[in-house]
Design a protein around this motif. Sequence first.
Motif, short mmCIF file in Angstrom:
data_model
loop_
_atom_site.label_atom_id
_atom_site.label_comp_id
_atom_site.label_asym_id
_atom_site.label_seq_id
_atom_site.Cartn_x
_atom_site.Cartn_y
_atom_site.Cartn_z
N LEU A 120 0.86 -1.18 0.00
CA LEU A 120 0.00 0.00 0.00
C LEU A 120 0.90 1.23 0.00
CD1 LEU A 120 -2.62 -0.83 2.80
CD2 LEU A 120 -2.97 -0.95 0.33
N THR A 121 0.53 2.23 -0.78
CA THR A 121 1.22 3.52 -0.72
C THR A 121 0.29 4.49 -0.02
OG1 THR A 121 2.44 3.05 -2.75
CG2 THR A 121 2.35 5.35 -2.04
N ILE A 122 0.83 5.16 0.98
CA ILE A 122 0.02 6.02 1.85
C ILE A 122 0.54 7.45 1.76
CG2 ILE A 122 -0.61 6.42 4.27
CD1 ILE A 122 0.10 3.28 4.56
N GLU A 123 -0.39 8.40 1.71
CA GLU A 123 -0.06 9.83 1.71
C GLU A 123 -0.39 10.39 3.09
OE1 GLU A 123 -2.34 13.69 0.09
OE2 GLU A 123 -1.83 12.24 -1.47
N VAL A 124 0.59 11.04 3.70
CA VAL A 124 0.42 11.63 5.03
C VAL A 124 0.85 13.08 4.97
CG1 VAL A 124 0.94 11.38 7.48
CG2 VAL A 124 1.20 9.42 5.97
#
Length: 172
Positions: A120-124
Amino acid sequence: MKHTLSVLVEDEAGVLTRIAGLFARRGFNIESLAVGPAEQIGVSRITMVVPGDNRSIEQLTKQLYKLINVLKVQDITEVPCVERELMLIKVNAAASLRSEIVEIVQIFRAKVVDVSEDALTIEVSGDPGKMVAIVQMLNKFGIQEIARTGKIALTRESRVNTEYLKSLAAKV
């Protein structure tokens, strides 16, 4: 101590190179660097995090003002600011662990921006402390890659120091 400098410069070729050269000649490491257009056309804001004591940062500030194209230098380390970073983080995510990862993502008000069979690629986005906290939480799943923007900051016109207010709330 780490200092946050906000530098307004004329938006011209070579300005960043001259600033980086100034830091290199004096043996300073730039830990974080973010550059983008400012509120005025033809002006860019450079936000950088630099380690050093007050005296060395004061000397560095004087040297920056000597460079052409530098309009304003401000050490905003002790000034109430709004600080943010953006981070993309790619995490191992077997099907059996995805719900646990998504739960962590929701707690941090982040979002999943890419899904594959095993990651999963997550944007924070948020303050630098939030970045450290989510990385710590996701470490157990295995982090494949991280890309961070570095800190951007603007001073608070209200002059309200939210870090101070957080410390008061923690005591209550």
